[in-house]
Write an enzyme that holds these catalytic residues in place. Sequence first.
Site, short mmCIF file in Angstrom:
data_model
loop_
_atom_site.label_atom_id
_atom_site.label_comp_id
_atom_site.label_asym_id
_atom_site.label_seq_id
_atom_site.Cartn_x
_atom_site.Cartn_y
_atom_site.Cartn_z
N PHE A 62 0.83 -1.21 0.00
CA PHE A 62 0.00 0.00 0.00
C PHE A 62 0.87 1.27 0.00
O PHE A 62 0.87 2.05 -0.97
CB PHE A 62 -0.94 -0.08 1.21
CG PHE A 62 -1.62 1.19 1.59
CD1 PHE A 62 -2.21 2.01 0.62
CD2 PHE A 62 -1.71 1.58 2.93
CE1 PHE A 62 -2.84 3.19 0.98
CE2 PHE A 62 -2.35 2.75 3.29
CZ PHE A 62 -2.91 3.56 2.32
N ILE A 63 1.63 1.47 1.05
CA ILE A 63 2.39 2.73 1.15
C ILE A 63 3.56 2.74 0.17
O ILE A 63 3.80 3.72 -0.55
CB ILE A 63 2.88 2.94 2.60
CG1 ILE A 63 1.67 3.06 3.54
CG2 ILE A 63 3.77 4.18 2.69
CD1 ILE A 63 2.01 3.03 5.02
N LEU B 282 5.71 -10.18 -2.28
CA LEU B 282 4.27 -10.43 -2.52
C LEU B 282 3.70 -11.39 -1.47
O LEU B 282 3.08 -12.40 -1.78
CB LEU B 282 4.04 -10.96 -3.94
CG LEU B 282 4.56 -10.08 -5.08
CD1 LEU B 282 4.28 -10.71 -6.44
CD2 LEU B 282 3.96 -8.68 -5.02
N GLY C 164 -4.11 -9.63 -5.45
CA GLY C 164 -4.59 -8.81 -6.56
C GLY C 164 -4.38 -7.32 -6.33
O GLY C 164 -4.17 -6.56 -7.27
N GLN D 42 10.03 -0.10 3.34
CA GLN D 42 8.62 -0.25 3.74
C GLN D 42 8.26 -1.72 3.96
O GLN D 42 7.22 -2.02 4.54
CB GLN D 42 7.69 0.30 2.65
CG GLN D 42 8.03 1.69 2.17
CD GLN D 42 7.94 2.73 3.26
OE1 GLN D 42 6.92 2.86 3.92
NE2 GLN D 42 9.01 3.49 3.46
N ALA D 43 9.10 -2.64 3.46
CA ALA D 43 8.76 -4.07 3.56
C ALA D 43 8.64 -4.46 5.02
O ALA D 43 9.53 -4.18 5.83
CB ALA D 43 9.82 -4.91 2.87
N TYR E 131 4.40 -6.88 17.04
CA TYR E 131 4.65 -5.98 15.91
C TYR E 131 5.31 -4.68 16.38
O TYR E 131 6.33 -4.23 15.82
CB TYR E 131 3.32 -5.68 15.21
CG TYR E 131 3.40 -4.58 14.19
CD1 TYR E 131 4.02 -4.77 12.96
CD2 TYR E 131 2.84 -3.32 14.44
CE1 TYR E 131 4.09 -3.75 12.01
CE2 TYR E 131 2.92 -2.30 13.50
CZ TYR E 131 3.53 -2.52 12.30
OH TYR E 131 3.61 -1.50 11.37
P1 NAD Z 1 1.64 -3.65 3.11
O1 NAD Z 1 1.49 -4.99 3.72
O2 NAD Z 1 0.62 -3.20 2.12
O3 NAD Z 1 3.07 -3.49 2.46
C1 NAD Z 1 4.20 -4.18 2.90
C2 NAD Z 1 4.83 -4.85 1.70
O4 NAD Z 1 6.00 -5.55 2.14
C3 NAD Z 1 3.91 -5.89 1.05
O5 NAD Z 1 3.75 -5.65 -0.33
C4 NAD Z 1 4.61 -7.22 1.29
O6 NAD Z 1 4.44 -8.15 0.23
C5 NAD Z 1 6.05 -6.77 1.45
N1 NAD Z 1 6.83 -7.73 2.23
C6 NAD Z 1 6.45 -8.36 3.37
N2 NAD Z 1 7.42 -9.19 3.77
C7 NAD Z 1 8.43 -9.07 2.87
C8 NAD Z 1 9.70 -9.66 2.76
N3 NAD Z 1 10.12 -10.59 3.64
N4 NAD Z 1 10.50 -9.31 1.73
C9 NAD Z 1 10.08 -8.39 0.81
N5 NAD Z 1 8.87 -7.80 0.87
C10 NAD Z 1 8.06 -8.13 1.90
O7 NAD Z 1 1.69 -2.63 4.34
P2 NAD Z 1 1.68 -1.03 4.34
O8 NAD Z 1 0.46 -0.62 5.05
O9 NAD Z 1 1.97 -0.50 3.00
O10 NAD Z 1 2.91 -0.76 5.30
C11 NAD Z 1 4.17 -0.33 4.81
C12 NAD Z 1 5.10 -0.07 5.98
O11 NAD Z 1 4.55 0.93 6.83
C13 NAD Z 1 5.33 -1.30 6.85
O12 NAD Z 1 6.67 -1.28 7.28
C14 NAD Z 1 4.41 -1.07 8.02
O13 NAD Z 1 4.88 -1.73 9.17
C15 NAD Z 1 4.46 0.44 8.16
N6 NAD Z 1 3.28 1.03 8.79
C16 NAD Z 1 2.08 0.98 8.15
C17 NAD Z 1 0.98 1.56 8.74
C18 NAD Z 1 -0.38 1.56 8.10
O14 NAD Z 1 -1.33 2.03 8.73
N7 NAD Z 1 -0.56 1.10 6.87
C19 NAD Z 1 1.10 2.20 10.01
C20 NAD Z 1 2.35 2.21 10.62
C21 NAD Z 1 3.43 1.64 10.00
#
Ligand code: NAD
Length: 328
Positions: free
Chosen positions: A11-12, A33, A40, A86-87, A154
């Site tokens: 997402f981010i 992924l 999707g 971001q992963a 987490y």
């Molecule tokens: P998301 O799950 O949509 O994105 C994370 C991505 O990382 C995914 O596409 C996933 O496939 C990938 N990923 C996971 N494990 C992996 C690995 N071992 N190797 C490579 N890629 C991997 O989540 P998001 O909401 O986009 O979050 C992005 C970041 O922001 C994360 O670090 C999350 O902890 C942090 N965060 C998000 C929020 C929120 O509200 N969305 C809030 C605080 C912090």
Amino acid sequence: MRILVTGGAGFIGGHLAESFLADGHDVTVLDSLEPFYAEGIKRHTLDIHRDAAGERDARYRFVEGDVRDPETVRSLVADADVVFHQAAQAGVRASVDHPRKVTDINVDGTVNLLEASKEADVRRVVLASSSSVYGKPESLPYAEDHPTEPVSPYGVTKLAQEHLARVYAELHGLPTVCLRYFTVYGPRMRPNMAISNFVSRCLNGEPPVIYGDGRQTRDFTYVADVVDANRTLLNSGAADGEVLNVGSSDNVSIRELAETVRDRLAPELDITYESAQEADAEHTHASVEKAGALIGYEPSRTILEGVEEFIEWYRANREWYEPLVRSS
Ligand code: NAD
């Protein structure tokens, strides 16, 4: 600039990659992924970078791989000027059920990235942290010097990541910045979050479900603001070595949020209440003064304005997005 976005199919990360590409940079995305939610949505994010003939923009490269694999990480970081990490295995509840996996990805993956960045001498590593590091707030809103006592595995991994970033900055002079995101929402958001759930259920004539009494409050941050905070760091060392809150500087109760969505989309529905979910923070509310002072960060929307915008986006994208939300 050559930019590496880990988790860039998510997402981010997807929004970051899109924005850097629009600014004329070369972008490499590393993403495994993970099947945490419907793949999707990630496929859709990756397809944004294709033209009508299905070809990817030449300045965009997607590598399917794992941040836990040091060789993959090393080879990609070697070609990057700036890294946006971001992963992660996001999601508080998933971390209660799968603490080992969350630790492997969020902590070991981060060590791989910092090691590779130290060796490659990258200009900066910007890491996605979370409001989850705070745990139970003593007062609201809270600034970065508020005690950190996470209440979920987490949150612990995100705090560990921050400390690793600080130690690499101190020991190796690696410029690192950690951004503590506060519940992010917007187009293509993760389906397992309150806003997408409420909208989806109300549009389908189903009552929105609140876990707990709904009095818990959240600072919800529009994804465009998160992108802006990251973009500023591409060319600015003003926050090197720092941890910054990235929130909306506003908060609403979950009940108010559910009522707003319900009143807008399906006023005839009653809200349903189920038992509270463990390890959820009771309240979050960011002070963003530090981010304002160091990088000029300013939230662009109130939560209720942003929710209105998300509803419009959801309606326009309902055909592809909704089945994925409902299957996640
Ligand atoms: P998301 O799950 O949509 O994105 C994370 C991505 O990382 C995914 O596409 C996933 O496939 C990938 N990923 C996971 N494990 C992996 C690995 N071992 N190797 C490579 N890629 C991997 O989540 P998001 O909401 O986009 O979050 C992005 C970041 O922001 C994360 O670090 C999350 O902890 C942090 N965060 C998000 C929020 C929120 O509200 N969305 C809030 C605080 C912090």
